[in-house]
Design a protein around this motif. Structure first.
Motif, PDB file in Angstrom:
ATOM      1  N   GLU A 121       0.837  -1.205   0.000  1.00 31.45           N
ATOM      2  CA  GLU A 121       0.000   0.000   0.000  1.00 31.45           C
ATOM      3  C   GLU A 121       0.870   1.253   0.000  1.00 31.45           C
ATOM      4  O   GLU A 121       0.580   2.226  -0.711  1.00 31.45           O
ATOM      5  N   GLN A 122       1.934   1.242   0.771  1.00 27.09           N
ATOM      6  CA  GLN A 122       2.843   2.391   0.816  1.00 27.09           C
ATOM      7  C   GLN A 122       3.504   2.630  -0.538  1.00 27.09           C
ATOM      8  O   GLN A 122       3.819   3.763  -0.885  1.00 27.09           O
ATOM      9  N   ALA A 123       3.711   1.564  -1.287  1.00 25.06           N
ATOM     10  CA  ALA A 123       4.307   1.674  -2.623  1.00 25.06           C
ATOM     11  C   ALA A 123       3.271   1.978  -3.691  1.00 25.06           C
ATOM     12  O   ALA A 123       3.606   2.095  -4.870  1.00 25.06           O
ATOM     13  N   ASN A 124       1.996   2.095  -3.302  1.00 30.22           N
ATOM     14  CA  ASN A 124       0.866   2.335  -4.201  1.00 30.22           C
ATOM     15  C   ASN A 124       0.565   1.118  -5.080  1.00 30.22           C
ATOM     16  O   ASN A 124       0.049   1.240  -6.185  1.00 30.22           O
ATOM     17  N   ILE A 125       0.881  -0.069  -4.566  1.00 25.55           N
ATOM     18  CA  ILE A 125       0.493  -1.316  -5.230  1.00 25.55           C
ATOM     19  C   ILE A 125      -0.842  -1.729  -4.605  1.00 25.55           C
ATOM     20  O   ILE A 125      -0.898  -2.207  -3.479  1.00 25.55           O
ATOM     21  N   ASN A 126      -1.919  -1.525  -5.330  1.00 26.52           N
ATOM     22  CA  ASN A 126      -3.256  -1.723  -4.761  1.00 26.52           C
ATOM     23  C   ASN A 126      -3.765  -3.144  -4.956  1.00 26.52           C
ATOM     24  O   ASN A 126      -4.923  -3.379  -5.306  1.00 26.52           O
ATOM     25  N   LEU A 127      -2.884  -4.103  -4.751  1.00 29.32           N
ATOM     26  CA  LEU A 127      -3.221  -5.520  -4.833  1.00 29.32           C
ATOM     27  C   LEU A 127      -2.575  -6.238  -3.659  1.00 29.32           C
ATOM     28  O   LEU A 127      -1.394  -6.009  -3.367  1.00 29.32           O
ATOM     29  N   SER A 128      -3.319  -7.106  -2.993  1.00 32.68           N
ATOM     30  CA  SER A 128      -2.730  -7.856  -1.885  1.00 32.68           C
ATOM     31  C   SER A 128      -1.797  -8.946  -2.388  1.00 32.68           C
ATOM     32  O   SER A 128      -0.870  -9.360  -1.691  1.00 32.68           O
ATOM     33  N   HIS A 129      -2.053  -9.425  -3.622  1.00 31.83           N
ATOM     34  CA  HIS A 129      -1.202 -10.455  -4.219  1.00 31.83           C
ATOM     35  C   HIS A 129      -0.863 -10.061  -5.661  1.00 31.83           C
ATOM     36  O   HIS A 129      -1.454 -10.590  -6.611  1.00 31.83           O
ATOM     37  N   PRO A 130       0.069  -9.142  -5.849  1.00 36.39           N
ATOM     38  CA  PRO A 130       0.431  -8.728  -7.205  1.00 36.39           C
ATOM     39  C   PRO A 130       1.105  -9.854  -7.969  1.00 36.39           C
ATOM     40  O   PRO A 130       1.658 -10.779  -7.364  1.00 36.39           O
ATOM     41  N   PRO A 131       1.061  -9.803  -9.304  1.00 42.22           N
ATOM     42  CA  PRO A 131       1.762 -10.821 -10.091  1.00 42.22           C
ATOM     43  C   PRO A 131       3.261 -10.768  -9.806  1.00 42.22           C
ATOM     44  O   PRO A 131       3.816  -9.694  -9.555  1.00 42.22           O
ATOM     45  N   LEU A 132       3.909 -11.920  -9.828  1.00 39.27           N
ATOM     46  CA  LEU A 132       5.321 -12.002  -9.489  1.00 39.27           C
ATOM     47  C   LEU A 132       6.174 -12.179 -10.742  1.00 39.27           C
ATOM     48  O   LEU A 132       5.739 -12.804 -11.721  1.00 39.27           O
ATOM     49  N   LEU A 133       7.380 -11.658 -10.691  1.00 38.49           N
ATOM     50  CA  LEU A 133       8.295 -11.825 -11.814  1.00 38.49           C
ATOM     51  C   LEU A 133       8.539 -13.302 -12.125  1.00 38.49           C
ATOM     52  O   LEU A 133       8.604 -13.701 -13.285  1.00 38.49           O
ATOM     53  N   ASP A 134       8.682 -14.096 -11.080  1.00 35.30           N
ATOM     54  CA  ASP A 134       8.995 -15.515 -11.277  1.00 35.30           C
ATOM     55  C   ASP A 134       7.870 -16.276 -11.966  1.00 35.30           C
ATOM     56  O   ASP A 134       8.085 -17.378 -12.480  1.00 35.30           O
ATOM     57  N   ASN A 135       6.651 -15.712 -11.973  1.00 36.97           N
ATOM     58  CA  ASN A 135       5.514 -16.382 -12.608  1.00 36.97           C
ATOM     59  C   ASN A 135       5.281 -15.937 -14.051  1.00 36.97           C
ATOM     60  O   ASN A 135       4.330 -16.377 -14.687  1.00 36.97           O
ATOM     61  N   PHE A 136       6.140 -15.067 -14.541  1.00 37.54           N
ATOM     62  CA  PHE A 136       5.974 -14.567 -15.911  1.00 37.54           C
ATOM     63  C   PHE A 136       6.486 -15.607 -16.904  1.00 37.54           C
ATOM     64  O   PHE A 136       7.579 -16.142 -16.742  1.00 37.54           O
ATOM     65  N   ASP A 137       5.702 -15.879 -17.935  1.00 40.29           N
ATOM     66  CA  ASP A 137       6.053 -16.949 -18.871  1.00 40.29           C
ATOM     67  C   ASP A 137       6.076 -16.454 -20.313  1.00 40.29           C
ATOM     68  O   ASP A 137       5.035 -16.373 -20.970  1.00 40.29           O
ATOM     69  N   PRO A 138       7.257 -16.123 -20.843  1.00 38.45           N
ATOM     70  CA  PRO A 138       7.347 -15.679 -22.245  1.00 38.45           C
ATOM     71  C   PRO A 138       6.888 -16.736 -23.241  1.00 38.45           C
ATOM     72  O   PRO A 138       6.537 -16.412 -24.383  1.00 38.45           O
ATOM     73  N   GLU A 139       6.878 -18.002 -22.838  1.00 42.66           N
ATOM     74  CA  GLU A 139       6.498 -19.090 -23.755  1.00 42.66           C
ATOM     75  C   GLU A 139       5.020 -19.055 -24.118  1.00 42.66           C
ATOM     76  O   GLU A 139       4.580 -19.786 -25.012  1.00 42.66           O
ATOM     77  N   LEU A 140       4.229 -18.224 -23.450  1.00 40.15           N
ATOM     78  CA  LEU A 140       2.819 -18.085 -23.828  1.00 40.15           C
ATOM     79  C   LEU A 140       2.662 -17.444 -25.206  1.00 40.15           C
ATOM     80  O   LEU A 140       1.622 -17.599 -25.847  1.00 40.15           O
ATOM     81  N   GLN A 141       3.685 -16.729 -25.636  1.00 39.80           N
ATOM     82  CA  GLN A 141       3.636 -16.150 -26.975  1.00 39.80           C
ATOM     83  C   GLN A 141       3.624 -17.261 -28.030  1.00 39.80           C
ATOM     84  O   GLN A 141       4.308 -18.275 -27.885  1.00 39.80           O
ATOM     85  N   LYS A 142       2.873 -17.068 -29.090  1.00 42.43           N
ATOM     86  CA  LYS A 142       2.679 -18.110 -30.090  1.00 42.43           C
ATOM     87  C   LYS A 142       3.602 -17.996 -31.302  1.00 42.43           C
ATOM     88  O   LYS A 142       3.593 -18.865 -32.168  1.00 42.43           O
ATOM     89  N   THR A 143       4.400 -16.926 -31.370  1.00 44.00           N
ATOM     90  CA  THR A 143       5.334 -16.790 -32.487  1.00 44.00           C
ATOM     91  C   THR A 143       6.747 -16.662 -31.935  1.00 44.00           C
ATOM     92  O   THR A 143       6.958 -16.230 -30.798  1.00 44.00           O
ATOM     93  N   LEU A 144       7.724 -17.021 -32.751  1.00 42.75           N
ATOM     94  CA  LEU A 144       9.118 -16.923 -32.329  1.00 42.75           C
ATOM     95  C   LEU A 144       9.509 -15.479 -32.062  1.00 42.75           C
ATOM     96  O   LEU A 144      10.226 -15.177 -31.099  1.00 42.75           O
ATOM     97  N   ARG A 145       9.046 -14.567 -32.915  1.00 40.99           N
ATOM     98  CA  ARG A 145       9.358 -13.150 -32.714  1.00 40.99           C
ATOM     99  C   ARG A 145       8.744 -12.629 -31.425  1.00 40.99           C
ATOM    100  O   ARG A 145       9.369 -11.871 -30.687  1.00 40.99           O
ATOM    101  N   GLY A 146       7.508 -13.039 -31.177  1.00 40.76           N
ATOM    102  CA  GLY A 146       6.850 -12.621 -29.945  1.00 40.76           C
ATOM    103  C   GLY A 146       7.565 -13.145 -28.713  1.00 40.76           C
ATOM    104  O   GLY A 146       7.781 -12.414 -27.742  1.00 40.76           O
TER     105      GLY A 146
END
Length: 208
Positions: free
Chosen positions: A7-32
């Motif tokens: 809240e002090q950082a102005n993140i208005n989510l109790s469970h924000p998305p995490l960097l470790d959960n980001f998945d570039p493989e969801l993209q369907k093209t090689l360029r993407g």
């Protein structure tokens, strides 16, 4: 305690998305995949203080920019850093001219000062609220230029659509102004990552 820090950082989510959960493989093209993976690696490096202090990700909607921005903010909170997260709608609501009331003017000056002087600043979705007069662009330029010139780590994501005949510089300048584009060209302090070749990932994200 963690939620208070968010809240002090102005993140208005109790469970924000995490960097470790980001998945570039969801993209369907090689360029993407290549573009999104580069953005992911840059966000991790910026958050860990391993890369230049000025990072800008630009692209269309749904390509993962806000996930990376919020994930980076949450990681900085976890690391005990002074971080301020601000999305485009919040930014516009705080700074849009309303009246000539003195108290309101002082409040807006304090808001700008807080963003200028935060240890780390993340400006997310900067293209979401613009105006025909260029006033909003000038506000972004003032804050970003001050932070760049004073070597304060800044992470910007631009929800910016690019027409086929536009160069990246022209598309960014349309939203953030020429002073920001000029600073992005300083490769000793800046990185610009284009996500225009990536596709909207939301339809492929599992919700269950």
């Amino acid at each position: 305690i963690q939620e208070i820090k968010y809240e002090q950082a102005n993140i208005n989510l109790s469970h924000p998305p995490l960097l470790d959960n980001f998945d570039p493989e969801l993209q369907k093209t090689l360029r993407g995949k290549k573009a999104v993976k580069k953005a992911y690696e840059l966000a991790k490096s910026w958050t860990n203080g391993e890369v230049v202090m000025f990072l800008c990700l630009v692209g269309g909607t749904g390509v993962g920019k806000t996930h990376l921005a919020l994930g980076s903010a949450a990681k900085l909170v976890e690391n005990g850093k002074g971080i301020r997260y601000m999305n485009g709608e919040q930014f516009a609501n705080e700074l849009r001219p309303r009246s000539f009331n003195d108290n309101e003017g002082r409040s807006q000056r304090q808001f700008r000062s807080n963003l200028m002087n935060a240890e780390y600043l993340i400006l997310d979705e900067v293209g979401i609220a613009t105006d025909s007069t260029g006033w909003m662009s000038n506000q972004y330029q003032e804050i970003i230029s001050h932070r760049f010139d004073n070597n304060k780590p800044t992470f910007i994501t631009g929800n910016i659509e690019k027409s086929p005949n536009e160069t990246p510089d022209v598309a960014i300048e349309r939203v953030l102004g020429s002073r920001v584009v000029s600073r992005l060209k300083d490769v000793t302090k800046s990185r610009l990552c284009s996500l225009w070749e990536a596709n909207d990932m939301r339809p492929f994200i599992k919700t269950s």
